[in-house]
Design an enzyme around this catalytic site. Structure first.
Site, PDB file in Angstrom:
ATOM      1  N   SER A  74       2.524  -2.725  -3.164  1.00 27.16           N
ATOM      2  CA  SER A  74       2.739  -2.611  -1.724  1.00 27.16           C
ATOM      3  C   SER A  74       2.045  -1.384  -1.161  1.00 27.16           C
ATOM      4  O   SER A  74       1.671  -0.463  -1.883  1.00 27.16           O
ATOM      5  CB  SER A  74       4.235  -2.573  -1.413  1.00 27.16           C
ATOM      6  OG  SER A  74       4.693  -1.249  -1.538  1.00 27.16           O
ATOM      7  N   LYS A  75       1.891  -1.426   0.119  1.00 28.26           N
ATOM      8  CA  LYS A  75       1.156  -0.408   0.864  1.00 28.26           C
ATOM      9  C   LYS A  75       1.646   1.010   0.533  1.00 28.26           C
ATOM     10  O   LYS A  75       0.865   1.958   0.561  1.00 28.26           O
ATOM     11  CB  LYS A  75       1.327  -0.711   2.364  1.00 28.26           C
ATOM     12  CG  LYS A  75       0.555   0.164   3.306  1.00 28.26           C
ATOM     13  CD  LYS A  75      -0.883  -0.295   3.444  1.00 28.26           C
ATOM     14  CE  LYS A  75      -1.765   0.834   3.929  1.00 28.26           C
ATOM     15  NZ  LYS A  75      -3.138   0.738   3.524  1.00 28.26           N
ATOM     16  N   ARG A  76       2.938   1.109   0.244  1.00 29.85           N
ATOM     17  CA  ARG A  76       3.508   2.434  -0.012  1.00 29.85           C
ATOM     18  C   ARG A  76       2.826   3.142  -1.192  1.00 29.85           C
ATOM     19  O   ARG A  76       2.774   4.348  -1.249  1.00 29.85           O
ATOM     20  CB  ARG A  76       5.013   2.332  -0.264  1.00 29.85           C
ATOM     21  CG  ARG A  76       5.825   2.762   0.947  1.00 29.85           C
ATOM     22  CD  ARG A  76       7.234   2.287   0.836  1.00 29.85           C
ATOM     23  NE  ARG A  76       7.311   0.840   0.939  1.00 29.85           N
ATOM     24  CZ  ARG A  76       8.096   0.078   0.216  1.00 29.85           C
ATOM     25  NH1 ARG A  76       8.854   0.591  -0.703  1.00 29.85           N
ATOM     26  NH2 ARG A  76       8.125  -1.224   0.405  1.00 29.85           N
TER      27      ARG A  76
END
Ligand code: GLU
Length: 484
Positions: A259-261
């Site tokens: 994920s982007k995180r």
């Protein structure tokens, strides 16, 4: 049977690399079987729509080399749809969905539901307390159609839900996961048409895949739980269901969904970080697929040749940026200098502040710069940053150059360099023999010759080969660095 596959992203942002992997496997299967690869835009969730996302998806696929046969394309700067089974953008197909929703209601496979949000929330909470999965209680199933129509005419908001039969097994075959069976008692009366008149994903995907003649549905495994609903709809509409292939999720090193995180996840991120499309695509192909091949490097054509779902695994492919860097470095290393320069140019403009024209004017010089660094660059950005070494300006000296900069031979070497350069310029040819000249003039050799000079000129104890350093710095810059 002619293979027809589709990649069906929702325009909710930039293309995720997991999405690109799905597109790639669709592409490979289509090309392998001489079939068609369709791009379809699934934009029925208007709340998640992002302006410009369709163009970005098309651009990202184009950059990656995954050309599709049917779907929206950008032609002469404008979005146009190509193919005879369109439109390929779901929001332009609302009438079609409506038609089949009506058909499902008429045949008793779907019903109008008037339950308010409050009521649905209450049901959900009630089930939650009992530790049950959320599920609609079927309250509106018994509303007679005549009454439902009257309520709709009176302006009451409604949705349409599928009417699942009780206690029936739904079975389908997945090429990666084998036979899957689920009982309708464990399923929900899925909403098919929302109160805004848009179909849900489930309704739209089935209608479109059928009308577009899709033979194989190749998508991420997160859609596996939705598949029984789709299979039910195929049955209810009297259509033949396609073959399903659910691909393992692309995971991070902690085996969680990427994920982007955790950093870069979109194709755009990787493009602007200086990854080559052929390297990214080659790397992504290996996430969940193990081709029958000794090494891991493959062109798209080779992938097409080797591709099959047999060797696609059930478990997630781990995205490892170190491995991607290694693959990318391989591709950078194997590019011709001229080609590499063309690819690296935008990054060099960014890193060095030069204009494209300046680079073009000294093309040969910059091609040699590519040669100097290409052995060891993970990305085009890293490569461009390395090129700063030759820009005029103060040198920063790394810690391990200290001992060499304090060498008692350095003054002699400096003097000799100045004298030798007085005798002539630093041509490419001379750069190849200059250290020999320096050795002969000073009598200093080996490490004692190379390390102080390298440290002085580059600020680092390691780096490109000497003849590259000398030629690329050139006479004036060498003198400036020597004279300090
Ligand atoms: N629109 C879905 C997505 O965004 C596609 C799911 C499918 O391929 O059926 O991933």
């Amino acid at each position: 049977m002619t293979v027809r596959v589709r990649f069906a992203p929702s325009p909710t942002g930039w293309l995720h690399i997991g999405g690109l992997r799905t597109a790639l496997f669709n592409y490979l299967y289509a090309r392998k079987h001489g079939g068609s690869f369709i791009l379809r835009i699934e934009d029925t969730d208007r709340t998640r729509y992002v302006e410009g996302a369709i163009e970005n998806l098309i651009e990202a696929l184009h950059w990656s080399g995954l050309d599709f046969d049917e779907g929206p394309k950008i032609i002469d700067g404008a979005l146009q749809q190509v193919g005879d089974r369109g439109p390929y953008i779901q929001s332009e197909r609302l009438e079609l969905y409506k038609k089949y929703v009506d058909q499902l209601i008429a045949s008793g496979h779907a019903y109008y539901c008037f339950c308010t949000k409050e009521r649905l929330d209450d049901i959900r909470k009630e089930r939650e307390v009992k530790g049950l999965v959320p599920k609609y209680d079927g309250f509106c199933r018994s509303v007679p159609q005549e009454e439902a129509k009257k309520r709709i005419e009176a302006g009451e908001p409604y949705v349409v839900r599928m009417k699942l039969p009780a206690g029936e097994d739904i079975t389908f075959q997945d090429l990666v996961r084998g036979k899957i069976t689920i009982n309708t008692d464990d399923m929900d009366d899925q909403v098919l048409l929302k109160s805004d008149g848009f179909p849900t994903y489930h309704m739209a995907v089935v209608v479109d895949d059928h009308l577009m003649g899709v033979t194989h549905i190749v998508r991420g495994e997160e859609w596996l739980p939705s598949t029984p609903k789709h299979v039910y709809l195929y049955q209810a509409l009297g259509w033949e269901k396609p073959t399903y292939v659910h691909l393992p999720t692309v995971l991070n090193k902690d085996r969680k969904k990427l994920s982007k995180r955790q950093g870069d996840v979109s194709v755009e991120d990787f493009k602007s970080a200086g990854y080559l499309p052929e390297a990214l695509v080659n790397y992504l192909a290996l996430l969940g697929w193990s081709p029958d091949k000794e090494d891991e490097f493959m062109t798209l054509e080779e992938m097409v040749e080797l591709f099959d779902f047999d060797r696609v695994s059930k478990t997630g492919g781990i995205f490892d940026v170190e491995k991607l860097n290694w693959v990318n470095a391989h591709y950078i290393r194997h590019l011709e200098n001229g080609e590499l320069l063309d690819r690296a140019k935008p990054f060099m403009v960014e890193a060095l502040g030069y204009s494209m024209e300046e680079i073009e004017e000294r093309r040969e010089y910059y091609e040699i710069m590519m040669e100097a660094f290409k052995e060891n660059a993970a990305t085009l950005k890293v490569l461009a940053d390395k090129c700063k070494l030759f820009s005029p300006g103060p040198v920063t000296y790394e810690e391990d150059t200290k001992e060499w900069l304090e060498s008692e031979d350095l003054p002699t070497l400096k003097e000799a360099i100045i004298e030798l350069l007085d005798e002539g310029d630093m041509t490419l040819e001379r750069a190849g023999t200059f250290m020999k000249e320096l050795k002969e003039k000073t009598g200093i050799k080996g490490k004692n010759l190379f390390m102080p000079v390298r440290s002085l000129l580059t600020g680092a104890a390691h780096g490109p080969e000497f003849h590259h350093v000398l030629y690329l710095l050139g006479k004036d810059e060498i003198l400036r660095r020597v004279k300090g």
